[in-house]
Structures are given as C-alpha cells and as structure tokens.
Write a protein that holds these residues in place. Structure first.
Motif, PDB file in Angstrom:
ATOM      1  N   LEU A 174      81.506 -52.242  90.476  1.00 32.60           N
ATOM      2  CA  LEU A 174      81.173 -51.424  91.639  1.00 32.60           C
ATOM      3  C   LEU A 174      79.675 -51.405  91.924  1.00 32.60           C
ATOM      4  O   LEU A 174      79.246 -50.908  92.970  1.00 32.60           O
ATOM      5  CB  LEU A 174      81.667 -49.985  91.431  1.00 32.60           C
ATOM      6  N   ASP A 175      78.899 -51.903  90.950  1.00 31.49           N
ATOM      7  CA  ASP A 175      77.436 -51.918  91.055  1.00 31.49           C
ATOM      8  C   ASP A 175      76.887 -50.516  91.318  1.00 31.49           C
ATOM      9  O   ASP A 175      76.037 -50.304  92.183  1.00 31.49           O
ATOM     10  CB  ASP A 175      76.992 -52.869  92.172  1.00 31.49           C
ATOM     11  N   THR A 176      77.421 -49.539  90.569  1.00 30.90           N
ATOM     12  CA  THR A 176      76.960 -48.163  90.709  1.00 30.90           C
ATOM     13  C   THR A 176      77.235 -47.411  89.421  1.00 30.90           C
ATOM     14  O   THR A 176      78.053 -47.828  88.589  1.00 30.90           O
ATOM     15  CB  THR A 176      77.657 -47.454  91.891  1.00 30.90           C
ATOM     16  N   THR A 177      76.550 -46.293  89.234  1.00 31.31           N
ATOM     17  CA  THR A 177      76.765 -45.441  88.069  1.00 31.31           C
ATOM     18  C   THR A 177      77.741 -44.329  88.439  1.00 31.31           C
ATOM     19  O   THR A 177      77.468 -43.534  89.352  1.00 31.31           O
ATOM     20  CB  THR A 177      75.432 -44.824  87.582  1.00 31.31           C
ATOM     21  N   LEU A 178      78.861 -44.305  87.759  1.00 31.66           N
ATOM     22  CA  LEU A 178      79.870 -43.279  88.020  1.00 31.66           C
ATOM     23  C   LEU A 178      79.690 -42.058  87.135  1.00 31.66           C
ATOM     24  O   LEU A 178      79.959 -40.930  87.553  1.00 31.66           O
ATOM     25  CB  LEU A 178      81.274 -43.859  87.798  1.00 31.66           C
ATOM     26  N   LEU A 179      79.247 -42.278  85.896  1.00 31.19           N
ATOM     27  CA  LEU A 179      79.097 -41.206  84.915  1.00 31.19           C
ATOM     28  C   LEU A 179      77.735 -41.301  84.257  1.00 31.19           C
ATOM     29  O   LEU A 179      77.300 -42.385  83.840  1.00 31.19           O
ATOM     30  CB  LEU A 179      80.192 -41.308  83.844  1.00 31.19           C
ATOM     31  N   GLN A 180      77.063 -40.160  84.146  1.00 30.05           N
ATOM     32  CA  GLN A 180      75.810 -40.077  83.406  1.00 30.05           C
ATOM     33  C   GLN A 180      76.138 -39.669  81.977  1.00 30.05           C
ATOM     34  O   GLN A 180      76.691 -38.594  81.748  1.00 30.05           O
ATOM     35  CB  GLN A 180      74.866 -39.054  84.044  1.00 30.05           C
ATOM     36  N   ARG A 181      75.817 -40.522  81.006  1.00 36.48           N
ATOM     37  CA  ARG A 181      76.160 -40.258  79.616  1.00 36.48           C
ATOM     38  C   ARG A 181      74.919 -39.867  78.820  1.00 36.48           C
ATOM     39  O   ARG A 181      73.889 -40.527  78.913  1.00 36.48           O
ATOM     40  CB  ARG A 181      76.797 -41.495  78.983  1.00 36.48           C
ATOM     41  N   THR A 182      75.030 -38.777  78.074  1.00 30.43           N
ATOM     42  CA  THR A 182      74.008 -38.397  77.098  1.00 30.43           C
ATOM     43  C   THR A 182      74.703 -38.221  75.760  1.00 30.43           C
ATOM     44  O   THR A 182      75.920 -38.364  75.644  1.00 30.43           O
ATOM     45  CB  THR A 182      73.310 -37.085  77.506  1.00 30.43           C
ATOM     46  N   THR A 183      73.946 -37.909  74.739  1.00 29.59           N
ATOM     47  CA  THR A 183      74.546 -37.720  73.416  1.00 29.59           C
ATOM     48  C   THR A 183      75.395 -36.459  73.368  1.00 29.59           C
ATOM     49  O   THR A 183      76.247 -36.328  72.492  1.00 29.59           O
ATOM     50  CB  THR A 183      73.451 -37.626  72.337  1.00 29.59           C
TER      51      THR A 183
END
Length: 300
Positions: A45-54
């Motif tokens: 999709l060439d996009t960020t769907l979810l922002q992941r942190t620890t």
C-alpha cells in the motif's frame, strides 16, 4: 502485487486485539508470521497503517480508512461462506460472543459442549468484558447483556430473566449474626459494585421504597469477584440467580432478609447489529440458548 486475505486478517486482528502477540493467538499463527503479513501489506500500500512502539500499537489516519474497507471485505467473505453452508443445511463460520465474566462462566459455558455437538461447523470465539462494548469495533456477532438496554441502535432478543437475592455464607452469618431487618445491614460488611451504581440498589423494602441504596464496604467490577468474596465469608452481597443458583442449592450461600425482599428480575438480552435477516450461525445460537434459558426458568 495484490493484497491477500491473510494480510487483511492480520491487520484487522492486530487492531482488534491491540497487539501482534494477541492477534497471532487469535489467528492460530506465529507472531513473526503476523508481523511479516503486516509489513507486506504496508509495503504493497506504500503507507503506514500502524505505528508500533515497544509498549503499544496505534492506528494511523490512513489505517483507519483502510480498516473500514478491510472489515467490509472480511464481512463479505463471512457472508459468502455462510450462504454456501446454508445450501448444505449446516450453519458454519466464526461466531463471536461477548458476555460479562459471571454470565459466561455460569450460564454460557455449561451449554457449549451440547451446542458444539449440534453445530460442529460453527467456530466459537468467546470474549468476556464487564462493560458494554462496541460490537462493530470488536467484530462481535452477539453480546449478551443483563439489565435494561440503553442503546436503541441494537437489535435485541430477550433470552429470559434472572432474579436478584441478598445472600451470605453460613460462616459469615455464624460469625456476625443474621440481620433481622434492612436497617441492620448497616452494621455488616456489604459487597457491591464499582459500577453501574444501579447494581448497588438492592431489592429490599425500606424507608426508600422497594429499593435500598447501599454503600459498599468492598466494591468490585465483577459479580464473580463478589460471589467469591461472599463464599469466603467476607460479607453480604446482592447477586443474580444465574450465578448463585448452585450455591443456594448446595447451601454454600443462603438468602437473608427473605421477607423484606422484593421480587426483582434482571432482563437478559442478546443484542446484535443486523438490519437484514439473521445469519444462520447467529440464529442457531439464539434459538439454542433461548430454549435452554426457558428450560431453566421452568425448573425454578
């Protein structure tokens, strides 16, 4: 390269469960497999769907837009599978049921073996929550709710009622004495709910009318916690028959202030979002469960 069903399922499961680990458990996959599926999807999709942190996962604005379409696609696939199963006369597919912990433990789980024998192709997902949930957000098919309904957007099917009683263990009464009137309860340890406040208005005739407002000495969010405390002889509680009928029959709990008790029944409803004809798997569960609830009511 086209998006795959596996990638859509992984994305939706992570959003709904809040973690990749929980999503992997729901889907029966490895954590690394779910993580790779998400990465492939975002790359396509060439996009960020979810922002992941620890510590947490947050959905982006683009993810929110894509999530709505993802849920629609997954729902369409479920519906297509149901239609094929209906042609064979066998309800099938995943059925997601939500209920408060005590109701799930005492009123739903005992019937699951029989339901599975009757409908072996229905895959059950049982979820417990002490608060009302958003059925669409959690992709829940049926939520069983106890007490008056407040959400007018829901379809509801009455399943029955359950009587409220004021209860204590024989050990508690032996140590602290049996209250002889409603006012005497003020000298006892009272077990009540953190919320909603309406559950702390006990069905007892008093100067307040047919309800007696209590101030709990010990409060908990779950009726199962209060039941456990009452069984341990900690105090007096007002609980529903669906979770205490066996305790009363076996003498582990006894009713107090029987003469002062008003016969009050909590309504039990199955609620769902459906504007069209019910799917076969939902209808089969509602019919099955309503018959068992009616049978229990007749026995009492």
């Amino acid at each position: 390269m086209k998006t795959t069903l596996e990638e859509l399922q992984a994305f939706a499961a992570v959003v709904e469960t809040g973690s990749i680990t929980a999503a992997a458990e729901r889907l029966g996959q490895t954590v690394s497999g779910v993580s790779r599926a998400l990465s492939r999807l975002e790359k396509k999709l060439d996009t960020t769907l979810l922002q992941r942190t620890t510590r947490r996962i947050e959905i982006t604005e683009e993810g929110q837009v894509f999530l709505a379409r993802t849920r629609a696609i997954l729902a369409s696939i479920d519906e297509a599978e149901e239609q094929m199963a209906a042609r064979r006369g066998q309800p099938s597919g995943r059925l997601r049921i939500n209920a408060a912990t005590p109701f799930m433990l005492h009123a739903v789980l005992p019937w699951i073996p029989e339901f599975r024998r009757a409908y072996p192709q229905i895959e059950l997902e049982l979820d417990t929550d002490e608060l009302n949930i958003d059925l669409l957000e959690r992709r829940t098919d049926i939520a069983i709710r106890i007490g008056p309904l407040r959400d007018s957007t829901l379809h509801a099917r009455p399943l029955g009622t359950s009587r409220l009683r004021v209860l204590a263990s024989p050990a508690y009464l032996a140590e602290h004495g049996r209250p002889t009137n409603v006012a005497a309860l003020q000298a006892h340890t009272l077990l009540g709910f953190t919320q909603p406040e309406s559950l702390n208005r006990w069905p007892l005739r008093s100067v307040h009318g047919d309800e007696w407002p209590t101030v709990p000495t010990i409060a908990a969010s779950s009726g199962e916690t209060l039941r456990s405390l009452a069984l341990q002889g900690v105090g007096i509680a007002c609980l529903s028959d669906f979770m205490t009928a066996a305790d009363l029959a076996d003498g582990r709990l006894v009713q107090v202030l029987r003469r002062e008790t008003v016969e009050a029944h909590q309504p039990i409803n199955a609620v769902y979002y459906r504007n069209t004809q019910l799917s076969a798997r939902i209808a089969s569960f509602l019919d099955f469960f309503a018959a068992r609830m009616n049978g229990l009511a007749a026995e009492r």
